[in-house]
Design an enzyme around this catalytic site. Sequence first.
Site: not given
Ligand code: TEU
Ligand code: CA
Length: 633
Positions: A107, A180, A281, A339, A410-411
């Site tokens: 998918d 997470d 998070d 985090e 991932h950010d």
């Molecule tokens: O990220 C928090 C965060 O402040 C950052 O790293 C964010 O991606 C970005 O800088 C905002 O401007 C955590 C998670 O890792 C992220 O993927 C989420 O989007 C966020 O919290 C909200 O849950």
């Molecule tokens: Ca799948």
Amino acid sequence: MHLTRKSRVKDLYATPIGKDVIDKLLLQMNINKRWISNRIVSNMSVKTLEMLLKKKVGPDFFDVLLNLFNQESDIPSVSYQDDVKQWWKEAVFYQIYPRSFCDSNGDGIGDIQGIISKLDYLVSLGVNAVWLSPIYDSPNDDNGYDIRDYFKVLDEFGSMDDFDVLLDELKARDMKLIMDLVVNHTSDEHVWYKAAVDNVNSPYHDYYHFEKSDSKMPPNNWTSFFSGSAWNYIEKNDEYSLHLFSQKQVDLNWECEAMRTDIIEMIKWWLDKGVAGFRMDVINYISKPNKLSDGNVVIGELMGYYGIEHYFYGPKLHQYLKQIKQEAFLPYNAFSVGEMPGIGMQMGKLLTGPDRGELDMFFSFDHLENPGYERFDDYQYDLNYYKSYLIDWTENFSDTCWMSLFYNNHDNPRFISKINPKPELFDYLAKLLATIQLTYKGTPFIFQGDEIGACNQDFESMDDIRDIESTNLYQQCLKTMSPQDAFNKIMAGSRDHARVPMRWDSRMHEAGFTSGTAWLKNMDNRVQYDVAYQQAQSDTVFNYYHDLIALRKASEVLVYGDVEFLYKKVKHYLVYQRVSDSDVYLVECNLSDGSLKSQVQRKDYELVLSNYPNQCQTLRAYESNVYKRRKLM
Ligand code: TEU
Ligand code: CA
């Protein structure tokens, strides 16, 4: 000491929050930290400094700072020796972003069965712990960081049965799993929130931050991390709802005791299943003050977001973390890594000190950008800054606390792409970064793709982009920029660079990620940077990671040994030893793409690993060598 306008700059700098916040502000402005220790500046009273800066900072800037600094009465302990052995200090973590790891049913979306099918791959790499980004039920406004049901697996990812199999299969391979934990906010589709909006008298109304406003404006000027106001108007109840992230990620009210109890029950439910702990998070954002007043404009402009000073180290943060630890983590001996964007070294000590009973470790982000730059700036990263960061944190933090070591998640765009774009140097650079990450003191977190040399994507247009942060920011930029400039900015910082599907085998459809159409396109067409090629050939980034991980696992000194720097002042030259009573390793790195003279006394050391085939007195571009000291006869 209570700080007032009569206090001196050095008194402010002597408090833990004062030190971190001033350092952070200087970093944002690219002013050297030495400025603050200058005799004239450090002896100046706040009042005088305020007069000097008046035009720039306005009247309430120093009120805000003084309040913030006075809020913390504890100081980090200096005497505590952290020499307790823990599995999470010895582990090599691997972060899986489930949506993009492996799709089992065509998918186009990665899933739990896909992960299970790749566990032997992780074994072949050598990692022994996994951090799994959210797999909970979610409407996916922010790819799972907006949770609708904490007790359910997102259909796209599979079922709870699949999850249980994953856990068993990991156990069978002697690997730990951390989940997470997203508890600063839930989705607006969570039953609690729906009940809260349905009926303002429901007990769940107190689970979130709702505020009335007399004017036709939001209750304060706080902005969301995903652009625009942090408040959403709920017409039905004539009130506003707080969301620090997307409109669909509504902030939980941690003042509410019943809410905290529910969250703690949920955490225990997952621990009962056998997960080993959590990556928490934005956990430093959970405590908000009772009165949600305007954010300071100067701080807002500097940091890019308004209101942050009110909640990034909120008044009851310690209390909440202690409660989670006492009631949920301790009984299970669970591991926690927070985090915590914006948390500096001193605050980090107060949140992760082993004597504090709060968190085990945290992710600090200050090494990811050079001073004066932010994520969406297009610039070439200078690794000398990373060197100074390592020295600072090693000398001032890791005697009492434990560092995390990472370049990617991932950010963020891929770190490697920020440093040097020359393709012929790519492998050397990738291996250099791996060398530091796996021979340094702290826990390494490898992000999926690091081990096969994943880099930034040549996205062609905004049509290729999925991330809400990028799409919202793009719209905001269009107000003041040309579409091309706005797109370039997004390309510099987009989180989608890191979120593209894994490349398993580039000879296959969608590089083996899916038999269908991937939810996000991987634009990388370098055939050598997929798992199949990297595993089959020698001298690849993958094999280098593998060898480093094996070395780390076999050498306790690489985990627990002290770090001693050599040639600290020599630019581009990073040299450190890992030292225990029985062993000494020496790591030597050229942080530049030019050549550099090696200063290592070769006769005393034997080479263990290198990213170049043979050694000479000159280090070549990004050369990194790991040596072991010969035993004296
Ligand atoms: O990220 C928090 C965060 O402040 C950052 O790293 C964010 O991606 C970005 O800088 C905002 O401007 C955590 C998670 O890792 C992220 O993927 C989420 O989007 C966020 O919290 C909200 O849950
Ligand atoms: Ca799948």
